[in-house]
Design a protein around this motif. Structure first.
Motif, PDB file in Angstrom:
ATOM      1  N   TRP A  42       0.870  -1.169   0.000  1.00  0.00           N
ATOM      2  CA  TRP A  42       0.000   0.000   0.000  1.00  0.00           C
ATOM      3  C   TRP A  42       0.911   1.223   0.000  1.00  0.00           C
ATOM      4  O   TRP A  42       1.339   1.686   1.056  1.00  0.00           O
ATOM      5  N   PRO A  43       1.254   1.749  -1.184  1.00  0.00           N
ATOM      6  CA  PRO A  43       2.190   2.880  -1.252  1.00  0.00           C
ATOM      7  C   PRO A  43       1.579   4.147  -0.668  1.00  0.00           C
ATOM      8  O   PRO A  43       0.358   4.299  -0.566  1.00  0.00           O
ATOM      9  N   ASP A  52      -7.821   0.001   0.431  1.00  0.00           N
ATOM     10  CA  ASP A  52      -8.194  -0.146  -0.972  1.00  0.00           C
ATOM     11  C   ASP A  52      -7.229   0.587  -1.909  1.00  0.00           C
ATOM     12  O   ASP A  52      -7.479   0.693  -3.105  1.00  0.00           O
ATOM     13  N   ASP A  53      -6.086   1.062  -1.382  1.00  0.00           N
ATOM     14  CA  ASP A  53      -4.999   1.586  -2.205  1.00  0.00           C
ATOM     15  C   ASP A  53      -3.998   0.476  -2.550  1.00  0.00           C
ATOM     16  O   ASP A  53      -2.891   0.746  -3.005  1.00  0.00           O
ATOM     17  N   TRP A  64       4.005  -1.063  -8.979  1.00  0.00           N
ATOM     18  CA  TRP A  64       4.725  -1.625  -7.835  1.00  0.00           C
ATOM     19  C   TRP A  64       6.194  -1.194  -7.864  1.00  0.00           C
ATOM     20  O   TRP A  64       6.731  -0.724  -6.866  1.00  0.00           O
ATOM     21  N   TRP A  65       6.817  -1.344  -9.030  1.00  0.00           N
ATOM     22  CA  TRP A  65       8.246  -1.010  -9.162  1.00  0.00           C
ATOM     23  C   TRP A  65       8.494   0.472  -8.903  1.00  0.00           C
ATOM     24  O   TRP A  65       9.450   0.837  -8.208  1.00  0.00           O
ATOM     25  N   ILE A  74       6.066   2.622   2.549  1.00  0.00           N
ATOM     26  CA  ILE A  74       5.132   1.676   1.946  1.00  0.00           C
ATOM     27  C   ILE A  74       4.556   0.801   3.052  1.00  0.00           C
ATOM     28  O   ILE A  74       5.310   0.104   3.749  1.00  0.00           O
ATOM     29  N   THR A  75       3.255   0.834   3.229  1.00  0.00           N
ATOM     30  CA  THR A  75       2.624  -0.052   4.196  1.00  0.00           C
ATOM     31  C   THR A  75       2.624  -1.473   3.643  1.00  0.00           C
ATOM     32  O   THR A  75       2.290  -1.699   2.480  1.00  0.00           O
ATOM     33  N   THR A  76       3.007  -2.429   4.492  1.00  0.00           N
ATOM     34  CA  THR A  76       3.095  -3.822   4.061  1.00  0.00           C
ATOM     35  C   THR A  76       2.184  -4.752   4.858  1.00  0.00           C
ATOM     36  O   THR A  76       2.076  -5.937   4.524  1.00  0.00           O
TER      37      THR A  76
END
Length: 390
Positions: A42-43, A52-53, A64-65, A74-76
């Motif tokens: 989730w950037p 929902d992001d 993604w890259w 970045i939430t993981t």
């Protein structure tokens, strides 16, 4: 989708900002960020994005890259892995930190090649890999409370040929079996520096950790453990915004528990204020307010038209306050209820900070005493402690 070019572009951007220095550049190339970011992310701004992001690497590899090679957090993980989205709400509980923050904290750590380092919060494994390349994997211990997160991070670190000691456990307890350490670095924030971190650090050793009061605002503090081994003291080196150490998370009760079954404003006492809720919402201001208000936390109820209500609540569930913000107004409606007048406390703390000349992060410091459990925040020097209101 390019590869090396994006990696070099990120490196160049970090070098230009002065955070990626020549002594860390080889580690950056040996352990590039993209090896340590999961396929679902989730950037954006950690804690400010939504479930929902979500970006899935197989579905949108270019997005993604690009997110991975942007200087942004970045939430993981959400809700300790209970939810993977999509869906609104939830709490981010793990992330890949903003690269600027990663290297700023590593710089504050001032490691030498033979230093023994304890990392609290393995997360994705990137920080542990960078440290392992710099001081040698045999000198790095990293601890993670979440077993699934720890296992994934261990695999990523080993995939780049590094083998530090990866421990699943409570970071608040440290890892005395492999101590003492020359350096301790936390990738999660605390409101109290655990005594174990100080006890497991050699006298003269350094602890770098995000620290913040209950009210909000947070900065990275660089503590030096004193010769007695039981105290640590040092200055804040800059702003930060990390997820809380799991056993120090603040439990925020719903507003209805403060109202006691009544509808707002219940028994709240009405008044007007010339201090705008916006004035007390800036990150540094929140930090300064939190240093002098104990057990108070804010929450903004947004209405989508530029107006909002700032709620203040105490952890004792004894007092609350609201302040209604309306753009371009010079006075704002306040309601306060309970044993404490929370808005009045916030205003006094805010005005005190203004009266000091709105000091920045670098003027604040922290001293921690293991024997008493005391945490004393000071301004400019330890002999100028800040006292709480009331």
């Amino acid at each position: 989708m390019s590869t090396g070019h994006d990696q070099e572009a990120l490196a160049a951007a970090l070098v230009a900002k002065g955070v990626l220095t020549s002594d860390w550049l080889p580690a950056f190339h040996r352990a590039p960020r993209h090896h340590f970011v999961p396929d679902t992310i989730w950037p954006g701004r950690a804690g400010m994005n939504r479930q929902d992001d979500r970006v899935i690497r197989s579905e949108d590899p270019e997005l993604w890259w690009n997110a991975v090679h942007t200087d942004a957090p970045i939430t993981t993980q959400w809700d300790d892995g209970a939810h993977t989205g999509p869906g609104r709400g939830g709490t981010p509980t793990s992330s890949s930190s903003m690269p600027t923050m990663v290297f700023a904290m590593l710089d504050a750590l001032t490691v030498d090649d033979d230093h023994r380092v304890l990392e609290i919060g393995t997360g994705t494994g990137w920080n542990a890999a960078l440290l392992s390349h710099r001081v040698g994997p045999e000198n790095v211990v990293t601890i993670e409370v979440d077993p699934a997160t720890a296992d994934a991070a261990r695999k990523r670190i080993r995939a780049v040929g590094l083998h530090p000691l990866c421990v699943v456990g409570d970071g608040a307890a440290g890892y005395p079996e492999a101590g003492p350490y020359d350096r301790v670095v936390a990738t999660c924030s605390v409101g109290e520096v655990p005594a174990a971190w100080i006890r497991q650090t050699r006298p003269g050793g350094i602890i770098v950790a995000p620290w913040g009061p209950t009210y909000g605002g947070e900065g990275v503090v660089r503590l030096v453990v004193q010769q007695d081994g039981g105290t640590a003291s040092g200055r804040f080196v800059g702003s930060s915004a990390f997820m809380r150490l799991r056993d120090q998370r603040i439990v925020r009760r719903h507003v209805r528990e403060y109202l006691g079954g009544q509808k707002w404003p219940g028994d709240g006492v009405r008044s007007m204020t010339s201090v705008s809720p916006d004035d007390v919402g800036e990150w540094l201001a929140m930090f300064a307010i939190g240093l002098q208000t104990r057990g108070v936390h804010p929450w903004a109820e947004m209405y989508g038209d530029g107006t909002y209500t700032l709620w203040l609540r105490d952890l004792a569930v004894s007092s609350w306050a609201t302040v209604d913000y309306v753009p371009e107004r010079e006075e704002f409606e306040v309601y306060q209820s309970g044993a404490r007048r929370l808005w009045d406390e916030v205003v006094v703390a805010h005005l005190h900070w203004h009266g000091l000349g709105r000091p920045g992060w670098e003027r604040f410091g922290l001293t921690v005493d293991v024997a008493t459990g005391g945490h004393v925040v000071w301004l400019d020097s330890p002999d100028q402690p800040l006292s709480p209101i009331g």
